[in-house]
Design a protein around this motif. Structure first.
Motif, PDB file in Angstrom:
ATOM      1  N   GLU A   5      47.667  70.783 -58.250  1.00  0.00           N
ATOM      2  CA  GLU A   5      47.079  71.853 -59.057  1.00  0.00           C
ATOM      3  C   GLU A   5      45.571  71.699 -59.068  1.00  0.00           C
ATOM      4  O   GLU A   5      45.049  70.658 -59.472  1.00  0.00           O
ATOM      5  N   LEU A   6      44.883  72.729 -58.600  1.00  0.00           N
ATOM      6  CA  LEU A   6      43.429  72.749 -58.576  1.00  0.00           C
ATOM      7  C   LEU A   6      42.944  73.546 -59.779  1.00  0.00           C
ATOM      8  O   LEU A   6      43.475  74.623 -60.066  1.00  0.00           O
ATOM      9  N   THR A   7      41.931  73.029 -60.458  1.00  0.00           N
ATOM     10  CA  THR A   7      41.283  73.754 -61.547  1.00  0.00           C
ATOM     11  C   THR A   7      39.795  73.794 -61.235  1.00  0.00           C
ATOM     12  O   THR A   7      39.175  72.745 -61.011  1.00  0.00           O
ATOM     13  N   TYR A   8      39.242  75.009 -61.195  1.00  0.00           N
ATOM     14  CA  TYR A   8      37.824  75.152 -60.885  1.00  0.00           C
ATOM     15  C   TYR A   8      36.975  74.527 -61.986  1.00  0.00           C
ATOM     16  O   TYR A   8      37.254  74.694 -63.173  1.00  0.00           O
ATOM     17  N   THR A   9      35.934  73.815 -61.572  1.00  0.00           N
ATOM     18  CA  THR A   9      35.005  73.178 -62.498  1.00  0.00           C
ATOM     19  C   THR A   9      33.598  73.743 -62.339  1.00  0.00           C
ATOM     20  O   THR A   9      32.659  73.240 -62.932  1.00  0.00           O
ATOM     21  N   ALA A  10      33.479  74.773 -61.513  1.00  0.00           N
ATOM     22  CA  ALA A  10      32.196  75.418 -61.239  1.00  0.00           C
ATOM     23  C   ALA A  10      32.409  76.933 -61.277  1.00  0.00           C
ATOM     24  O   ALA A  10      33.551  77.403 -61.201  1.00  0.00           O
ATOM     25  N   GLU A  24      39.981  76.528 -43.746  1.00  0.00           N
ATOM     26  CA  GLU A  24      40.063  75.730 -42.525  1.00  0.00           C
ATOM     27  C   GLU A  24      40.757  74.394 -42.823  1.00  0.00           C
ATOM     28  O   GLU A  24      41.601  73.931 -42.041  1.00  0.00           O
ATOM     29  N   TRP A  25      40.417  73.773 -43.937  1.00  0.00           N
ATOM     30  CA  TRP A  25      41.049  72.521 -44.364  1.00  0.00           C
ATOM     31  C   TRP A  25      42.538  72.749 -44.633  1.00  0.00           C
ATOM     32  O   TRP A  25      43.378  71.955 -44.198  1.00  0.00           O
ATOM     33  N   LEU A  26      42.878  73.844 -45.339  1.00  0.00           N
ATOM     34  CA  LEU A  26      44.287  74.182 -45.577  1.00  0.00           C
ATOM     35  C   LEU A  26      45.035  74.329 -44.256  1.00  0.00           C
ATOM     36  O   LEU A  26      46.128  73.770 -44.080  1.00  0.00           O
ATOM     37  N   ASP A  27      44.461  75.094 -43.329  1.00  0.00           N
ATOM     38  CA  ASP A  27      45.103  75.340 -42.041  1.00  0.00           C
ATOM     39  C   ASP A  27      45.400  74.034 -41.306  1.00  0.00           C
ATOM     40  O   ASP A  27      46.459  73.895 -40.684  1.00  0.00           O
ATOM     41  N   ALA A  28      44.486  73.080 -41.383  1.00  0.00           N
ATOM     42  CA  ALA A  28      44.706  71.790 -40.717  1.00  0.00           C
ATOM     43  C   ALA A  28      45.887  71.052 -41.343  1.00  0.00           C
ATOM     44  O   ALA A  28      46.684  70.427 -40.624  1.00  0.00           O
ATOM     45  N   GLN A  29      46.047  71.142 -42.652  1.00  0.00           N
ATOM     46  CA  GLN A  29      47.159  70.464 -43.321  1.00  0.00           C
ATOM     47  C   GLN A  29      48.487  71.183 -43.060  1.00  0.00           C
ATOM     48  O   GLN A  29      49.536  70.532 -42.966  1.00  0.00           O
ATOM     49  N   GLY A  39      48.262  78.873 -52.857  1.00  0.00           N
ATOM     50  CA  GLY A  39      47.713  80.136 -53.319  1.00  0.00           C
ATOM     51  C   GLY A  39      46.932  79.985 -54.609  1.00  0.00           C
ATOM     52  O   GLY A  39      46.912  78.915 -55.222  1.00  0.00           O
ATOM     53  N   ARG A  40      46.293  81.079 -54.992  1.00  0.00           N
ATOM     54  CA  ARG A  40      45.500  81.118 -56.228  1.00  0.00           C
ATOM     55  C   ARG A  40      46.402  81.186 -57.450  1.00  0.00           C
ATOM     56  O   ARG A  40      47.484  81.775 -57.406  1.00  0.00           O
ATOM     57  N   LYS A  41      45.910  80.629 -58.544  1.00  0.00           N
ATOM     58  CA  LYS A  41      46.589  80.790 -59.825  1.00  0.00           C
ATOM     59  C   LYS A  41      46.198  82.149 -60.413  1.00  0.00           C
ATOM     60  O   LYS A  41      45.175  82.727 -60.045  1.00  0.00           O
ATOM     61  N   ASN A  42      47.014  82.631 -61.302  1.00  0.00           N
ATOM     62  CA  ASN A  42      46.726  83.873 -62.012  1.00  0.00           C
ATOM     63  C   ASN A  42      46.851  83.582 -63.500  1.00  0.00           C
ATOM     64  O   ASN A  42      47.964  83.294 -63.954  1.00  0.00           O
ATOM     65  N   PRO A  43      45.756  83.586 -64.256  1.00  0.00           N
ATOM     66  CA  PRO A  43      44.420  84.049 -63.884  1.00  0.00           C
ATOM     67  C   PRO A  43      43.743  83.094 -62.905  1.00  0.00           C
ATOM     68  O   PRO A  43      44.136  81.942 -62.762  1.00  0.00           O
ATOM     69  N   ARG A  44      42.714  83.607 -62.264  1.00  0.00           N
ATOM     70  CA  ARG A  44      42.043  82.870 -61.187  1.00  0.00           C
ATOM     71  C   ARG A  44      41.126  81.778 -61.737  1.00  0.00           C
ATOM     72  O   ARG A  44      39.912  81.918 -61.828  1.00  0.00           O
ATOM     73  N   ASP A  45      41.735  80.667 -62.062  1.00  0.00           N
ATOM     74  CA  ASP A  45      40.964  79.503 -62.507  1.00  0.00           C
ATOM     75  C   ASP A  45      41.253  78.289 -61.633  1.00  0.00           C
ATOM     76  O   ASP A  45      40.927  77.162 -61.988  1.00  0.00           O
ATOM     77  N   GLY A  46      41.874  78.525 -60.477  1.00  0.00           N
ATOM     78  CA  GLY A  46      42.202  77.442 -59.566  1.00  0.00           C
ATOM     79  C   GLY A  46      43.294  77.858 -58.610  1.00  0.00           C
ATOM     80  O   GLY A  46      43.467  79.048 -58.330  1.00  0.00           O
ATOM     81  N   GLY A  47      44.058  76.883 -58.142  1.00  0.00           N
ATOM     82  CA  GLY A  47      45.119  77.170 -57.191  1.00  0.00           C
ATOM     83  C   GLY A  47      46.210  76.124 -57.266  1.00  0.00           C
ATOM     84  O   GLY A  47      46.127  75.162 -58.034  1.00  0.00           O
ATOM     85  N   VAL A  48      47.241  76.325 -56.442  1.00  0.00           N
ATOM     86  CA  VAL A  48      48.381  75.419 -56.377  1.00  0.00           C
ATOM     87  C   VAL A  48      48.755  75.222 -54.912  1.00  0.00           C
ATOM     88  O   VAL A  48      48.739  76.174 -54.126  1.00  0.00           O
ATOM     89  N   ILE A  49      49.071  73.984 -54.552  1.00  0.00           N
ATOM     90  CA  ILE A  49      49.532  73.655 -53.207  1.00  0.00           C
ATOM     91  C   ILE A  49      50.822  72.864 -53.349  1.00  0.00           C
ATOM     92  O   ILE A  49      50.902  71.935 -54.156  1.00  0.00           O
ATOM     93  N   VAL A  73      33.607  71.380 -56.896  1.00  0.00           N
ATOM     94  CA  VAL A  73      33.863  72.653 -57.578  1.00  0.00           C
ATOM     95  C   VAL A  73      35.265  72.737 -58.176  1.00  0.00           C
ATOM     96  O   VAL A  73      35.618  73.749 -58.778  1.00  0.00           O
ATOM     97  N   CYS A  74      36.072  71.675 -58.004  1.00  0.00           N
ATOM     98  CA  CYS A  74      37.398  71.695 -58.606  1.00  0.00           C
ATOM     99  C   CYS A  74      37.854  70.281 -58.929  1.00  0.00           C
ATOM    100  O   CYS A  74      37.328  69.306 -58.396  1.00  0.00           O
ATOM    101  N   ALA A  75      38.830  70.213 -59.809  1.00  0.00           N
ATOM    102  CA  ALA A  75      39.512  68.956 -60.110  1.00  0.00           C
ATOM    103  C   ALA A  75      40.966  69.130 -59.697  1.00  0.00           C
ATOM    104  O   ALA A  75      41.528  70.221 -59.848  1.00  0.00           O
ATOM    105  N   TYR A  76      41.557  68.080 -59.172  1.00  0.00           N
ATOM    106  CA  TYR A  76      42.954  68.095 -58.757  1.00  0.00           C
ATOM    107  C   TYR A  76      43.821  67.360 -59.765  1.00  0.00           C
ATOM    108  O   TYR A  76      43.433  66.305 -60.261  1.00  0.00           O
ATOM    109  N   ARG A  77      44.983  67.903 -60.008  1.00  0.00           N
ATOM    110  CA  ARG A  77      46.052  67.206 -60.723  1.00  0.00           C
ATOM    111  C   ARG A  77      47.180  67.069 -59.710  1.00  0.00           C
ATOM    112  O   ARG A  77      47.661  68.071 -59.169  1.00  0.00           O
ATOM    113  N   ILE A  78      47.576  65.835 -59.418  1.00  0.00           N
ATOM    114  CA  ILE A  78      48.618  65.566 -58.427  1.00  0.00           C
ATOM    115  C   ILE A  78      49.894  65.202 -59.169  1.00  0.00           C
ATOM    116  O   ILE A  78      49.931  64.212 -59.900  1.00  0.00           O
TER     117      ILE A  78
END
Length: 99
Positions: A5-10, A24-29, A39-49, A73-78
């Motif tokens: 879980e990505l949360t934008y910090t910027a 590009e980084w996503l595509d490599a993984q 994809g993006r979270k809704n509301p747009r405050d980060g994303g999920v992988i 620009v983001c913090a990850y929660r794994i």
């Protein structure tokens, strides 16, 4: 398996400037078989992988190379979980519960 879980910090404008490098980084993984969905979270405050097929140490290394992480620009929660059930397409990523 992992939920990242990505949360934008910027401000989103800083995030948007890094989207091409992040994609590009996503595509490599995806090409490496590690990322299964994103994809993006809704509301747009980060994303999920959704990721699998590697251990926690490898996931932490991968996350550290995300341009969003590198540029701060983001913090990850794994979140690691045991995917004991899934659709057939994810069968290679299913886990067995530890003893």
């Amino acid at each position: 398996m992992f939920v990242l879980e990505l949360t934008y910090t910027a401000p989103v404008e800083r995030v948007d400037a890094l989207i091409p490098a992040h994609v590009e980084w996503l595509d490599a993984q995806y090409a490496a078989g590690v990322f299964l969905a994103s994809g993006r979270k809704n509301p747009r405050d980060g994303g999920v992988i959704l990721a699998g097929g590697v251990g926690r140490e490898e996931i932490e290394k991968i996350v550290a190379t995300d341009p969003f992480t590198v540029e701060g620009v983001c913090a990850y929660r794994i979140v690691e979980f045991y995917a004991t059930k899934s659709v057939d397409g994810l069968a290679p990523f299913r886990d067995e519960l530890p003893a």
